[in-house]
Design an enzyme around this catalytic site. Sequence first.
Site, mmCIF file in Angstrom:
data_model
loop_
_atom_site.group_PDB
_atom_site.id
_atom_site.type_symbol
_atom_site.label_atom_id
_atom_site.label_comp_id
_atom_site.label_asym_id
_atom_site.label_seq_id
_atom_site.Cartn_x
_atom_site.Cartn_y
_atom_site.Cartn_z
ATOM 1 N N GLU A 172 0.855 -1.198 0.000
ATOM 2 C CA GLU A 172 0.000 0.000 0.000
ATOM 3 C C GLU A 172 0.887 1.242 0.000
ATOM 4 O O GLU A 172 1.748 1.419 0.879
ATOM 5 C CB GLU A 172 -0.961 0.038 1.196
ATOM 6 C CG GLU A 172 -1.843 1.291 1.122
ATOM 7 C CD GLU A 172 -3.079 1.266 2.001
ATOM 8 O OE1 GLU A 172 -3.449 0.206 2.528
ATOM 9 O OE2 GLU A 172 -3.688 2.347 2.150
ATOM 10 N N GLU A 228 4.633 5.152 3.838
ATOM 11 C CA GLU A 228 4.043 6.435 4.251
ATOM 12 C C GLU A 228 5.134 7.295 4.900
ATOM 13 O O GLU A 228 5.690 6.919 5.936
ATOM 14 C CB GLU A 228 2.885 6.190 5.234
ATOM 15 C CG GLU A 228 2.236 7.432 5.803
ATOM 16 C CD GLU A 228 1.745 8.407 4.742
ATOM 17 O OE1 GLU A 228 0.844 8.057 3.969
ATOM 18 O OE2 GLU A 228 2.289 9.539 4.690
ATOM 19 N N ASP A 278 9.590 7.911 0.768
ATOM 20 C CA ASP A 278 8.974 8.020 -0.546
ATOM 21 C C ASP A 278 8.869 6.622 -1.172
ATOM 22 O O ASP A 278 9.891 5.953 -1.375
ATOM 23 C CB ASP A 278 9.872 8.929 -1.398
ATOM 24 C CG ASP A 278 9.244 9.296 -2.712
ATOM 25 O OD1 ASP A 278 8.492 8.472 -3.262
ATOM 26 O OD2 ASP A 278 9.525 10.401 -3.200
ATOM 27 N N ASP A 310 -2.245 12.039 -3.234
ATOM 28 C CA ASP A 310 -2.353 13.503 -3.296
ATOM 29 C C ASP A 310 -2.647 13.909 -4.740
ATOM 30 O O ASP A 310 -1.907 13.537 -5.654
ATOM 31 C CB ASP A 310 -1.047 14.149 -2.822
ATOM 32 C CG ASP A 310 -0.817 13.914 -1.331
ATOM 33 O OD1 ASP A 310 -1.794 13.981 -0.563
ATOM 34 O OD2 ASP A 310 0.336 13.642 -0.940
ATOM 35 N N LYS A 326 -3.322 21.401 -9.619
ATOM 36 C CA LYS A 326 -2.847 22.438 -10.545
ATOM 37 C C LYS A 326 -1.999 21.806 -11.639
ATOM 38 O O LYS A 326 -1.145 20.957 -11.347
ATOM 39 C CB LYS A 326 -2.006 23.473 -9.793
ATOM 40 C CG LYS A 326 -2.816 24.337 -8.869
ATOM 41 C CD LYS A 326 -1.951 25.370 -8.193
ATOM 42 C CE LYS A 326 -2.808 26.137 -7.199
ATOM 43 N NZ LYS A 326 -2.059 26.714 -6.116
ATOM 44 N N ASP A 363 -10.773 11.061 -5.693
ATOM 45 C CA ASP A 363 -11.996 11.869 -5.727
ATOM 46 C C ASP A 363 -11.763 13.105 -6.578
ATOM 47 O O ASP A 363 -12.577 14.016 -6.567
ATOM 48 C CB ASP A 363 -12.400 12.291 -4.302
ATOM 49 C CG ASP A 363 -11.347 13.175 -3.652
ATOM 50 O OD1 ASP A 363 -10.145 13.036 -3.982
ATOM 51 O OD2 ASP A 363 -11.720 14.018 -2.806
ATOM 52 N N THR A 373 -11.321 4.478 3.689
ATOM 53 C CA THR A 373 -10.201 5.207 4.305
ATOM 54 C C THR A 373 -10.716 6.520 4.891
ATOM 55 O O THR A 373 -11.812 6.981 4.579
ATOM 56 C CB THR A 373 -9.086 5.535 3.284
ATOM 57 O OG1 THR A 373 -9.563 6.555 2.407
ATOM 58 C CG2 THR A 373 -8.644 4.319 2.501
ATOM 59 N N ARG A 374 -9.876 7.117 5.676
ATOM 60 C CA ARG A 374 -10.194 8.400 6.300
ATOM 61 C C ARG A 374 -10.414 9.493 5.229
ATOM 62 O O ARG A 374 -11.344 10.274 5.288
ATOM 63 C CB ARG A 374 -9.014 8.771 7.189
ATOM 64 C CG ARG A 374 -9.097 10.107 7.854
ATOM 65 C CD ARG A 374 -7.865 10.264 8.704
ATOM 66 N NE ARG A 374 -7.938 9.297 9.798
ATOM 67 C CZ ARG A 374 -7.963 9.633 11.072
ATOM 68 N NH1 ARG A 374 -7.876 10.892 11.423
ATOM 69 N NH2 ARG A 374 -8.059 8.732 12.006
ATOM 70 N N TYR A 375 -9.542 9.501 4.232
ATOM 71 C CA TYR A 375 -9.643 10.528 3.200
ATOM 72 C C TYR A 375 -10.945 10.349 2.403
ATOM 73 O O TYR A 375 -11.616 11.319 2.044
ATOM 74 C CB TYR A 375 -8.425 10.451 2.268
ATOM 75 C CG TYR A 375 -8.352 11.614 1.308
ATOM 76 C CD1 TYR A 375 -7.655 12.774 1.641
ATOM 77 C CD2 TYR A 375 -9.026 11.574 0.088
ATOM 78 C CE1 TYR A 375 -7.623 13.852 0.786
ATOM 79 C CE2 TYR A 375 -9.001 12.644 -0.774
ATOM 80 C CZ TYR A 375 -8.288 13.777 -0.426
ATOM 81 O OH TYR A 375 -8.276 14.847 -1.286
HETATM 82 C C1 LIG Z 1 -4.481 12.268 0.430
HETATM 83 S S1 LIG Z 1 -3.590 11.247 1.500
HETATM 84 C C2 LIG Z 1 -4.503 9.720 1.471
HETATM 85 C C3 LIG Z 1 -4.171 8.838 2.630
HETATM 86 C C4 LIG Z 1 -4.927 7.488 2.685
HETATM 87 N N1 LIG Z 1 -4.573 6.634 1.573
HETATM 88 C C5 LIG Z 1 -6.415 7.719 2.714
HETATM 89 O O1 LIG Z 1 -7.097 7.397 1.730
HETATM 90 O O2 LIG Z 1 -6.896 8.230 3.745
HETATM 91 C C6 LIG Z 1 -2.144 10.818 0.530
HETATM 92 C C7 LIG Z 1 -1.066 10.130 1.346
HETATM 93 O O3 LIG Z 1 0.016 9.762 0.494
HETATM 94 C C8 LIG Z 1 1.240 10.007 1.171
HETATM 95 N N2 LIG Z 1 2.279 10.179 0.172
HETATM 96 C C9 LIG Z 1 2.479 11.267 -0.619
HETATM 97 N N3 LIG Z 1 3.524 11.064 -1.422
HETATM 98 C C10 LIG Z 1 3.998 9.828 -1.144
HETATM 99 C C11 LIG Z 1 5.087 9.057 -1.632
HETATM 100 N N4 LIG Z 1 5.881 9.535 -2.585
HETATM 101 N N5 LIG Z 1 5.300 7.830 -1.103
HETATM 102 C C12 LIG Z 1 4.477 7.348 -0.129
HETATM 103 N N6 LIG Z 1 3.429 8.029 0.368
HETATM 104 C C13 LIG Z 1 3.203 9.251 -0.130
HETATM 105 C C14 LIG Z 1 0.955 11.267 1.985
HETATM 106 O O4 LIG Z 1 1.854 11.425 3.067
HETATM 107 C C15 LIG Z 1 -0.477 11.030 2.424
HETATM 108 O O5 LIG Z 1 -0.544 10.360 3.663
#
Ligand SMILES: C[S@@+](CC[C@H](N)C(=O)[O-])C[C@H]1O[C@@H](n2cnc3c(N)ncnc32)[C@H](O)[C@@H]1O
Length: 243
Positions: free
Chosen positions: A73, A98, A125, A147, A151, A183, A221-223
């Site tokens: 994940e 994460e 990362d 994320d 933009k 979304d 998920t939370r998001y």
């Molecule tokens: C919008 S949040 C969604 C979190 C979770 N999947 C949810 O649905 O609630 C995006 C997550 O991806 C992580 N993230 C961003 N870039 C990443 C990367 N290059 N590698 C791993 N995680 C990353 C961020 O820290 C963040 O927790």
Amino acid sequence: MGENRYRRRVEGSVRLTVQRTLHGRRIGRPLRKSRQLLVDNLLPTLEIAVPASEESVDPATFFAPDMRNIWLEIGFGSGEHLVRQAIENPSVGFIGCEPFINGVARLLADIEKHDIKNVRIFRDDARILLRAMPDQSIGRTFILFPDPWPKKRHHKRRIIGPLTIPFLTHLMRIGAELRIATDDPSYKEWILQYLLACEAFEWRARQPRDWRIRPEDWPPTRYEKKANEAGRQCTYFMFDRQG
Ligand SMILES: C[S@@+](CC[C@H](N)C(=O)[O-])C[C@H]1O[C@@H](n2cnc3c(N)ncnc32)[C@H](O)[C@@H]1O
């Protein structure tokens, strides 16, 4: 161009990108004491490292020898999906990536609470790990609400795109499933644009309900909850890695 040369070229470009472009947060509010203790004591027993000198890291070595199916994940946030999947699939080894330490600490609290044994954590990362894992080593990948970087000038920051899809193609087994949720309407189009152009993945959807309704074995998920509360339509993609 031979396949190996192509991979090296892709890896080289990702290595450059990775060093400069992790744009998300790594830390939020200070951790409460109990979570800090988990980070200090439990995390080192579960954390995966990718030494700079290593050519490749075999994910199977992180788990018991009989745990041969490994799911990944990317960006697990607070880990609620990862925890449910790990509980429901005890014979599968899970790797969660994460970089946000507050999210990692929440996951650790759940791992301790439920005495979960089949989760390992990469707190950096995900692209570093994608680059290091061997071909055909992953049985399923989840990228849930990455994320969106809406933009246009930020689109190149998106985790799903022309630089990462070649790595997913190589490291996912034939028949493995790639699950993605978003979304964001423009990210939805972007995901389809790149994955439909990639012959290695076939979109499983046959009718709109296949991408509009989250399957039962896909915990929320939370998001996603936040997106639903804000009235945003979520899209759930399932692609199969083709032979
Ligand atoms: C919008 S949040 C969604 C979190 C979770 N999947 C949810 O649905 O609630 C995006 C997550 O991806 C992580 N993230 C961003 N870039 C990443 C990367 N290059 N590698 C791993 N995680 C990353 C961020 O820290 C963040 O927790």
